[in-house]
Design an enzyme around this catalytic site. Structure first.
Site, PDB file in Angstrom:
ATOM      1  N   ASN A   1     -20.978  62.681 -45.184  1.00  0.00           N
ATOM      2  CA  ASN A   1     -21.186  61.250 -45.375  1.00  0.00           C
ATOM      3  C   ASN A   1     -22.015  60.651 -44.055  1.00  0.00           C
ATOM      4  O   ASN A   1     -22.196  61.295 -42.896  1.00  0.00           O
ATOM      5  CB  ASN A   1     -19.790  60.450 -45.115  1.00  0.00           C
ATOM      6  CG  ASN A   1     -19.844  58.719 -45.157  1.00  0.00           C
ATOM      7  OD1 ASN A   1     -20.605  58.413 -46.055  1.00  0.00           O
ATOM      8  ND2 ASN A   1     -19.158  58.228 -44.443  1.00  0.00           N
TER       9      ASN A   1
ATOM     10  N   HIS B   1     -22.523  57.214 -41.705  1.00  0.00           N
ATOM     11  CA  HIS B   1     -21.956  55.892 -41.368  1.00  0.00           C
ATOM     12  C   HIS B   1     -22.894  55.071 -40.612  1.00  0.00           C
ATOM     13  O   HIS B   1     -23.369  55.725 -39.422  1.00  0.00           O
ATOM     14  CB  HIS B   1     -20.614  56.286 -40.718  1.00  0.00           C
ATOM     15  CG  HIS B   1     -19.690  54.925 -40.458  1.00  0.00           C
ATOM     16  ND1 HIS B   1     -19.169  54.411 -41.296  1.00  0.00           N
ATOM     17  CD2 HIS B   1     -19.734  54.393 -39.128  1.00  0.00           C
ATOM     18  CE1 HIS B   1     -18.672  53.321 -40.835  1.00  0.00           C
ATOM     19  NE2 HIS B   1     -19.035  53.372 -39.436  1.00  0.00           N
TER      20      HIS B   1
ATOM     21  N   LEU C   1     -18.514  53.956 -51.256  1.00  0.00           N
ATOM     22  CA  LEU C   1     -17.318  53.136 -50.581  1.00  0.00           C
ATOM     23  C   LEU C   1     -15.790  53.776 -50.996  1.00  0.00           C
ATOM     24  O   LEU C   1     -14.795  53.247 -50.251  1.00  0.00           O
ATOM     25  CB  LEU C   1     -17.283  51.690 -50.927  1.00  0.00           C
ATOM     26  CG  LEU C   1     -18.722  50.976 -50.441  1.00  0.00           C
ATOM     27  CD1 LEU C   1     -18.391  49.517 -50.468  1.00  0.00           C
ATOM     28  CD2 LEU C   1     -18.863  51.433 -48.886  1.00  0.00           C
TER      29      LEU C   1
ATOM     30  N   ILE D   1     -12.632  59.879 -50.865  1.00  0.00           N
ATOM     31  CA  ILE D   1     -12.757  61.013 -51.892  1.00  0.00           C
ATOM     32  C   ILE D   1     -11.480  61.565 -51.891  1.00  0.00           C
ATOM     33  O   ILE D   1     -10.891  61.797 -50.980  1.00  0.00           O
ATOM     34  CB  ILE D   1     -13.874  61.843 -51.148  1.00  0.00           C
ATOM     35  CG1 ILE D   1     -15.136  61.378 -50.699  1.00  0.00           C
ATOM     36  CG2 ILE D   1     -14.020  63.071 -51.689  1.00  0.00           C
ATOM     37  CD1 ILE D   1     -15.900  60.709 -52.109  1.00  0.00           C
TER      38      ILE D   1
HETATM   39  C1  GRF Z   1     -25.765  52.959 -45.298  1.00  0.00           C
HETATM   40  O1  GRF Z   1     -25.973  52.084 -44.015  1.00  0.00           O
HETATM   41  C2  GRF Z   1     -24.984  54.068 -44.715  1.00  0.00           C
HETATM   42  O2  GRF Z   1     -24.614  54.217 -43.666  1.00  0.00           O
HETATM   43  C3  GRF Z   1     -23.560  53.522 -45.560  1.00  0.00           C
HETATM   44  O3  GRF Z   1     -23.839  52.761 -46.527  1.00  0.00           O
HETATM   45  C4  GRF Z   1     -25.380  52.423 -46.377  1.00  0.00           C
HETATM   46  C5  GRF Z   1     -25.947  52.580 -47.860  1.00  0.00           C
HETATM   47  O4  GRF Z   1     -27.359  52.294 -47.804  1.00  0.00           O
HETATM   48  N1  GRF Z   1     -22.666  54.672 -45.663  1.00  0.00           N
HETATM   49  P1  GRF Z   1     -28.317  52.306 -49.079  1.00  0.00           P
HETATM   50  O5  GRF Z   1     -27.636  52.105 -50.281  1.00  0.00           O
HETATM   51  O6  GRF Z   1     -28.656  53.918 -48.872  1.00  0.00           O
HETATM   52  O7  GRF Z   1     -29.377  51.594 -48.752  1.00  0.00           O
END
Ligand code: GRF
Length: 295
Positions: free
Chosen positions: A201, A203, A184, A187
């Protein structure tokens, strides 16, 4: 469905796929034709010998034919890469030593994507998940790193944003690509400059909608449902200085279904992520476009 799979596998659009398939078809027909023209010169009569020799002949001519046809159809680069990949697979072209590409996964959540990526490359001789970088004590991904015996780096804010951004550790571990999977923090520029177009990344929505600061996890899916969207999906993109902003590599859509809750939608999105993220990472690392940075 099959065409969609091919598009994804070869990372081409529908028009390019059409040209590629036409090249295959014309190249294949020309190969057969030329093969039959060559065979009389071998003087082979016995049908037992004829068939294996014919197969050998067409196997040798085929790459040359498709390459030739690919030129007027504008597909030379695709077929050069494709044939090189085939050559490596059957052992005609030797794989470069040290070709192994090393990934660092940055994650601070449950880590289901990290787990999927680790599993996907577990048998790979070309790609290795070399380290996991996490900024949150107690995150699920920490145990995933431990269970898989992967180097875990816990990162803290001050050094990440105002120090060396952990660049020495990434360089020491010969990292080629940084993969964000539920990370989160923004960077820092230092990392973006050290890994130009080598940070990606995922999303959980169709950017540019539902992206930017505050749009993470369940907040994204809540917003999608509140806006009454008919579809959602995933976006895999390069990372730049802004949140969720870099060039898009791949988007995959899925319907929002009547009665969906943020949780049911999240589950559908997670499945899309697990199916697509490792494939995109593998393709990127193997493509000629991704030049590996100097170490
Ligand atoms: C995912 O849904 C991704 O799209 C977002 O964060 C979530 C991470 O999920 N960036 P996980 O920790 O890999 O289960």
């Amino acid at each position: 469905m099959m065409f969609e799979r091919l598009q994804k596998k070869w990372r081409v659009g529908p028009l390019r796929l059409l040209f590629v398939l036409i090249t295959f078809a014309i190249g294949g027909s020309l190969t057969g034709l030329l093969g039959r023209m060559i065979m009389p010169f071998t003087g082979i009569d016995s049908p037992w010998l004829y068939v294996p020799v014919y197969i050998l002949v067409v196997t040798i001519i085929w790459p040359a034919m498709v390459l030739l046809v690919s030129i007027p159809l504008g597909q030379f680069n695709f077929f050069r890469g494709y044939l090189r990949m085939l050559g490596k697979r059957v052992g005609v072209i030797r794989k470069k030593k040290n070709a192994i590409r090393r990934i660092a996964i940055f994650a601070s959540g449950a880590g289901s994507n990290a787990a999927r990526i680790i599993e996907y490359f577990s048998q790979s001789e070309e790609v290795s998940v070399a380290m996991i970088c996490c900024n949150k004590e107690g995150a699920g991904v920490i145990n995933i790193a431990k269970d898989n015996d992967i180097l875990l780096l816990m990162i803290e804010k001050e050094r990440f944003f105002r120090g060396d951004a952990y660049l020495p550790e990434l360089q020491k571990n010969n990292i080629d690509l940084i993969v964000l999977a539920g990370f989160l923090w923004k960077i820092p520029e230092k990392l973006i400059h050290a890994f130009p177009r080598h940070i990606i990344n995922i999303h959980p929505a169709l950017l540019p909608k539902f992206g930017g600061k505050g749009f993470y996890g369940v907040h994204v899916h809540k917003a999608v449902l509140e806006q009454g969207e008919a579809e959602s999906g995933i976006t895999i993109h390069y990372v730049d200085e802004e949140y969720d902003n870099g060039d898009i590599i791949l988007q995959v859509r899925c319907p929002v279904q009547p009665g969906d809750t943020p949780e049911t939608l999240a589950e559908r999105i997670h499945q899309l992520e697990h199916a697509n993220y490792p494939v995109v990472i593998g393709n990127l690392l193997m493509s000629d476009n991704l030049r590996i940075p100097k170490r």
